[in-house]
Enzyme design. Structure first.
Site, PDB file in Angstrom:
ATOM      1  N   HIS A   8       0.544  -1.335  -0.157  1.00 46.43           N
ATOM      2  CA  HIS A   8       0.138   0.001  -0.115  1.00 46.43           C
ATOM      3  C   HIS A   8       0.837   1.015   0.090  1.00 46.43           C
ATOM      4  O   HIS A   8       0.838   1.968  -1.050  1.00 46.43           O
ATOM      5  CB  HIS A   8      -0.995   0.120   1.274  1.00 46.43           C
TER       6      HIS A   8
HETATM    7  O1  RIB Z   1      -5.303  -0.116   4.761  1.00 48.09           O
HETATM    8  C1  RIB Z   1      -3.721  -0.114   4.644  1.00 48.09           C
HETATM    9  C2  RIB Z   1      -3.296   1.057   5.255  1.00 48.09           C
HETATM   10  O2  RIB Z   1      -3.233   0.760   6.586  1.00 48.09           O
HETATM   11  C3  RIB Z   1      -1.489   0.899   5.040  1.00 48.09           C
HETATM   12  O3  RIB Z   1      -1.276   2.344   5.216  1.00 48.09           O
HETATM   13  C4  RIB Z   1      -1.134   0.123   6.308  1.00 48.09           C
HETATM   14  O4  RIB Z   1       0.064   0.493   6.726  1.00 48.09           O
HETATM   15  C5  RIB Z   1      -2.158   0.510   7.316  1.00 48.09           C
HETATM   16  O5  RIB Z   1      -2.111   1.772   7.915  1.00 48.09           O
END
Ligand code: RIB
Ligand code: CA
Length: 313
Positions: free
Chosen positions: A241
């Site tokens: 992500h």
């Molecule tokens: O949903 C994914 C996000 O939530 C990413 O930033 C992960 O590190 C968590 O913070």
């Protein structure tokens, strides 16, 4: 050279985002790393930020502690994904660096005042509590913020912590609403795009065979991190992500999106934290975010690998 502040809740994917930014010295000047509670409590996320700075050989970037809880709600964490420490998969230690005495909120406000003419970019990788508190405490900072680039939300992909909501927005929906209503230029990298950057086997292999400790530890972090999503989605690799926020700043042309209106659900418990994206412009609600839904994933991993391997140790 873009001046950036990275607000983060490390988290293995946050770690790769930090390492990517640290490796992009010619394009990005990291003014500071501000920590927020999210994946794990603040005491862990702040220590984890120190660990990743040292792993990357970066000792001159200050680290600050911000919010230990969301604006109004009880903290929800994600140890089931990231492990108890938030950086499970490695045994990193902090040797020298310490958290700064200034609060994250005051640091961001100080930077906004100092760089009013040059502007700063905020890279938000976790719940938006710190950013919302900055905007509430000193609304004038909006004049100094060039852009907020955040990982959060989901629409076509649905949610990951509930069927309706992505984790960062779910944890503090009131903060997300403040940020989206602020009038600041916002670019969102939601699950609709991060689910297209699934960790590739050769990417991990290239990290391991680099002979660099930082790259090898990064591979170990990802081995642990992706196991949950590989199991959940039955995919070959887990979605990486947060590095999308940094790669967007480095290579925006590999991304596609649309300027749309995004509203945050803050009332219903069933859909708490849902990002309601008016993708087809069926309302007269004002567009408030550049919402990204596509990326050239091979190019994404090429950039992350190149920057992580640029780290000196
Ligand atoms: O949903 C994914 C996000 O939530 C990413 O930033 C992960 O590190 C968590 O913070
Ligand atoms: Ca994160």
């Amino acid at each position: 050279m873009k001046k950036i502040i990275i607000d983060t809740d490390p988290g293995q994917d946050d770690a790769l985002a930090l390492m990517t930014a640290f490796g992009a010295k010619e394009q990005l000047l990291v003014l500071g790393v501000t920590c927020v509670a999210g994946n794990v409590p603040l005491d862990f996320t702040s220590v984890n930020a120190l660990k990743i700075c040292e792993l990357s050989g970066v000792f001159d970037v200050p680290v600050f502690k911000g919010s230990a809880t969301p604006l109004e709600r009880k903290l929800v964490t994600a140890e089931h994904v990231h492990g108890k420490t938030g950086l499970d998969g490695t045994e990193l230690r902090v040797r020298e660096k310490e958290v700064e005495p200034t609060s994250a909120i005051d640091f961001i406000i100080e930077c906004a005042e100092k760089y009013r003419d040059e502007k700063i970019t905020i890279c938000a990788l976790g719940p938006l509590t710190n950013i919302a508190r900055v905007l509430t405490k000193n609304p004038g900072v909006t004049g100094s913020i060039e852009e907020i680039v955040l990982m959060g939300g989901g629409f076509f992909e649905g949610g990951n912590i509930t069927p309706a909501a992505e984790f960062n927005i779910y944890v503090d929906p009131e903060a997300a609403k403040i940020v989206l209503d602020s009038g600041v230029k916002i670019t969102m990298l939601p699950l609709d795009v991060t689910h297209k950057t699934l960790v590739q086997r050769d990417f991990l292999e290239n990290l391991r065979k680099s002979g660099k400790n930082s790259a090898n530890e990064a591979a170990k972090l990802l081995d642990f991190f992706e196991r949950y999503d590989v199991e959940k989605y039955g995919s070959q690799g887990g979605p990486l992500h947060d590095p999308n926020v940094i790669v967007y700043l480095l290579d925006p042309e590999i991304y596609e999106g649309k300027l749309v209106n995004v509203e945050i659900e803050v009332n219903s418990e069933l859909t708490r934290g849902m990002t309601v994206v008016d993708w087809w412009n069926v309302t007269n609600r004002k567009p408030n975010a550049y919402y990204i839904n596509n990326v050239k994933d091979d190019k994404f991993f090429e950039v992350v690998l190149n920057k992580v391997l640029s780290l000196e140790i």
